[in-house]
Design a protein around this motif. Sequence first.
Motif, mmCIF file in Angstrom:
data_model
loop_
_atom_site.group_PDB
_atom_site.id
_atom_site.type_symbol
_atom_site.label_atom_id
_atom_site.label_comp_id
_atom_site.label_asym_id
_atom_site.label_seq_id
_atom_site.Cartn_x
_atom_site.Cartn_y
_atom_site.Cartn_z
ATOM 1 N N ARG A 391 0.800 -1.210 -0.087
ATOM 2 C CA ARG A 391 0.088 -0.109 -0.068
ATOM 3 C C ARG A 391 0.756 1.338 -0.267
ATOM 4 N NH1 ARG A 391 -2.572 -4.797 0.104
ATOM 5 N NH2 ARG A 391 -4.737 -4.708 0.279
ATOM 6 N N ARG A 392 2.103 1.170 0.365
ATOM 7 C CA ARG A 392 3.273 2.293 0.323
ATOM 8 C C ARG A 392 3.920 2.296 -0.971
ATOM 9 N NH1 ARG A 392 6.269 1.901 5.621
ATOM 10 N NH2 ARG A 392 6.952 4.064 4.897
ATOM 11 N N LEU A 393 3.911 1.549 -1.728
ATOM 12 C CA LEU A 393 4.764 1.341 -2.830
ATOM 13 C C LEU A 393 4.299 2.696 -4.000
ATOM 14 C CD1 LEU A 393 4.588 -2.469 -3.826
ATOM 15 C CD2 LEU A 393 6.536 -1.000 -2.455
ATOM 16 N N GLU A 394 5.118 2.966 -4.699
ATOM 17 C CA GLU A 394 4.979 4.349 -5.620
ATOM 18 C C GLU A 394 5.697 3.832 -6.941
ATOM 19 O OE1 GLU A 394 2.961 6.683 -5.285
ATOM 20 O OE2 GLU A 394 2.648 6.573 -3.291
ATOM 21 N N GLY A 396 7.885 3.760 -10.189
ATOM 22 C CA GLY A 396 9.255 4.449 -10.229
ATOM 23 C C GLY A 396 10.312 3.606 -9.314
ATOM 24 N N MET A 397 9.477 3.141 -8.298
ATOM 25 C CA MET A 397 10.605 2.400 -7.268
ATOM 26 C C MET A 397 11.054 1.106 -7.744
ATOM 27 S SD MET A 397 8.437 2.725 -3.428
ATOM 28 C CE MET A 397 8.417 4.329 -2.782
ATOM 29 N N ILE A 398 12.321 0.889 -7.337
ATOM 30 C CA ILE A 398 13.082 -0.526 -8.080
ATOM 31 C C ILE A 398 13.087 -1.409 -6.881
ATOM 32 C CG2 ILE A 398 15.241 -1.535 -8.992
ATOM 33 C CD1 ILE A 398 15.563 1.709 -10.305
ATOM 34 N N LEU A 399 12.663 -2.672 -7.335
ATOM 35 C CA LEU A 399 12.874 -3.890 -6.475
ATOM 36 C C LEU A 399 14.694 -4.109 -6.086
ATOM 37 C CD1 LEU A 399 10.777 -5.601 -4.802
ATOM 38 C CD2 LEU A 399 11.092 -7.423 -6.799
ATOM 39 N N GLY A 415 15.636 -5.760 -9.597
ATOM 40 C CA GLY A 415 15.820 -4.655 -10.538
ATOM 41 C C GLY A 415 14.853 -4.507 -11.224
ATOM 42 N N LYS A 416 13.452 -4.964 -10.922
ATOM 43 C CA LYS A 416 12.277 -4.728 -11.676
ATOM 44 C C LYS A 416 11.696 -3.249 -11.205
ATOM 45 C CE LYS A 416 8.693 -5.967 -13.906
ATOM 46 N NZ LYS A 416 9.147 -6.355 -15.749
ATOM 47 N N GLN A 417 11.448 -2.356 -12.083
ATOM 48 C CA GLN A 417 10.961 -1.174 -11.732
ATOM 49 C C GLN A 417 9.367 -1.240 -11.704
ATOM 50 O OE1 GLN A 417 11.599 1.969 -14.606
ATOM 51 N NE2 GLN A 417 11.662 3.588 -12.892
ATOM 52 N N LEU A 418 8.750 -0.553 -10.724
ATOM 53 C CA LEU A 418 7.514 -0.756 -10.319
ATOM 54 C C LEU A 418 6.631 0.015 -11.260
ATOM 55 C CD1 LEU A 418 7.513 -1.403 -6.545
ATOM 56 C CD2 LEU A 418 7.642 -3.170 -8.193
ATOM 57 N N THR A 419 5.567 -0.079 -11.849
ATOM 58 C CA THR A 419 4.707 0.701 -12.334
ATOM 59 C C THR A 419 3.086 0.687 -11.605
ATOM 60 O OG1 THR A 419 3.625 -1.065 -13.737
ATOM 61 C CG2 THR A 419 5.549 0.063 -14.462
ATOM 62 N N ARG A 420 2.371 1.555 -12.017
ATOM 63 C CA ARG A 420 0.982 1.789 -11.239
ATOM 64 C C ARG A 420 0.094 0.397 -11.412
ATOM 65 N NH1 ARG A 420 -0.399 3.930 -7.116
ATOM 66 N NH2 ARG A 420 0.510 6.026 -7.896
ATOM 67 N N LEU A 439 7.970 -5.310 0.672
ATOM 68 C CA LEU A 439 9.015 -5.185 -0.591
ATOM 69 C C LEU A 439 10.255 -4.527 -0.191
ATOM 70 C CD1 LEU A 439 6.243 -5.938 -1.983
ATOM 71 C CD2 LEU A 439 7.596 -5.363 -4.014
ATOM 72 N N TRP A 440 11.437 -4.787 -0.433
ATOM 73 C CA TRP A 440 12.635 -4.205 -0.302
ATOM 74 C C TRP A 440 12.934 -3.384 -1.608
ATOM 75 C CZ3 TRP A 440 15.420 -2.935 3.907
ATOM 76 C CH2 TRP A 440 15.275 -3.979 5.001
ATOM 77 N N VAL A 441 12.644 -2.077 -1.604
ATOM 78 C CA VAL A 441 12.782 -1.175 -2.761
ATOM 79 C C VAL A 441 13.930 0.009 -2.833
ATOM 80 C CG1 VAL A 441 10.593 -1.839 -3.492
ATOM 81 C CG2 VAL A 441 10.885 0.485 -2.027
ATOM 82 N N LYS A 442 14.245 0.348 -3.566
ATOM 83 C CA LYS A 442 15.030 1.534 -3.760
ATOM 84 C C LYS A 442 14.255 2.494 -4.367
ATOM 85 C CE LYS A 442 19.179 3.467 -6.167
ATOM 86 N NZ LYS A 442 20.184 3.191 -7.141
ATOM 87 N N LEU A 443 14.369 3.849 -3.611
ATOM 88 C CA LEU A 443 13.441 4.923 -4.184
ATOM 89 C C LEU A 443 14.133 5.635 -5.280
ATOM 90 C CD1 LEU A 443 13.000 6.509 -0.485
ATOM 91 C CD2 LEU A 443 11.815 4.695 -1.444
#
Length: 449
Positions: A391-394, A396-399, A415-420, A439-443
Motif C-alpha cells: 500500500r506504500r509502494l509508488e 518508479g521504485m526499483i525492487l 531490478g524490476k521497476q514498479l509501475t502503477r 518489498l525491499w525497494v530503492k526509492l
Amino acid sequence: MCIETAENSTVDSADISVLLVDDEPNILRALRRVLRREDYRLLTANNGEEALVVMQTEPVDLVVSDSRMPGMDGAELLSRIQQHWPECRRLMLTGHADLTSTIRAINEGQIYRYITKPWSDDDLRLTLRQALEHQQAERERRRLEALTQEQNRELALLNAHLEERVQARTRELQQVADMLELAYGELKRSYVTATQVFSALISQRLPRNLQTNTQVRDLVKAYADTHHFDEELKQSLMMAASLYNLGKMTWNDQLLATPSDRLSTQDRETYQRYPVAGEGLLMALDYLEDTASIIRHHRERWNGSGYPDRLKGEEIPYGARLLGLAVDFIELQRGLVLQRRLPRDDALKLLRKLSGRVYEPEMCEAFITLCIEQAPDLGMGGDQVRSLDTRRLEPGMILVRDLHSESGMLLLNEGKQLTRDLIERLVRFEETEGTRYVLWVKLPDGDPE
C-alpha cells in the motif's frame, strides 16, 4: 575401361573411336590386330572418300591414314579432316621416303605425328595413346578456359555493384550488431531471472522451513557487491546459489529433511553425490559451464577432505569456496547440518572455528565480518532503500530483493521497476492469497522520503 601402359599413362579407351584408312586390306588387318587389345572402337575405310563419309556419320577421336592412296591421298584427307573436325587427332602412315607428301600433311593436315612402315607394334600403340592423352588434355584445357571465362564474366557483374552492396551490407550488419548487443544484455539478465524462477520451482520440492536458496543467494550477492566482483563471476555465483540444490531433487522426503551428520552410510553416499548430479544436469548448457563447476566443487574443503574430488586449497574454484560458506551458514541455522538448529551467532562461531580446515581463512573472516556488519538485511544498506508494504509502494521504485509468494514461487525479480499497474496487480494478488507482502525497494532518485 581404363588401360594402363608401361609408361604409366592412362587412356579411357571404352568410348574412344579410331578410324583406320588404307587402300590395302592387309594393312588394315594388321592395324586391327595390333590395336585389338586397346579396347578402342575401331572403324575402317579403304580410301579418302569412304573415310569422309565415316567422319560425317560417326564420332571419331583419332584417324590413322596411309599417305599414298588412289584418288585422294593421305595428306589431302587429313587436311580436310583438320578443316572440318579440328579436334580429331591425325596420324599418317608412310612407307616411302616421300618428303613432299609428309611436309604437306604436316603443314596442311597439321598431323600429330607420322609413322613409318614397317612399324613397331609397341611404338604404334604408344603413339596412339600419347595422341589421345594429348587430345584429352586439350579438351580439359578448353573446358577449364571456358569455365574461367564464364566465372570472370560473373565476377565482373558482381564487382560492378560490389561497393554499393558492401556499403548496404555494412549498414545492415551495424544494425544487427546494435540489436545483438541489446539482445545479449537482455539475454544475460534473462539467464539470471530464469535460474531464479527455476530455483523457486526447486523450492516447491522442499518444506517451507528447509528452503534455503533465496537466503544463500542474498549472502552471495552481498559478498560479491562488497568485494566488487566482476560481472561475469557475480552472475555465475548468483546462478549457482539459485541452483545448488538441483542435485537433491530425486531424494525422498526423509532424506531431504535429515541433517547431514545424522545420515546412514548409504544415505551419506547419496548425499555426497548431489553436487556432481547438479553439475551433470547443467552440463548441456554451455553458458552455465562456470556455474556448473561452482556447484560441483562447493562441498570441497580447504584441507582436501571434501568431495567429490578432494580438491585442496586454491585448487578449489574461488566461487565454490564462497558458495560453500554461504550454504553452510544458512543450513546450520535451518537444522540441515546438525540435529539442532544453530542460532545465527553460534553458526558464525562455528564457521570461524572451522576456518583453515573447511574454509579458506581469509575469505571466512571477510564473510563473517560481512554477516555481522550487514545483518539482518544483507545487501540492503543505504539511505535510499526501504522496506514497504504494497500500500506504500509508488511507481518508479526499483525492487532490490526478489519477491516470493508464501509458497516460495518467484513473483518479481530484483531490478524490476514498479509501475502503477504492477502495484495494483500485487494488491489484488494479496487479496486473493489472503496475505500481505513487504518489498525491499530503492526509492527514485531525489525522493528522500
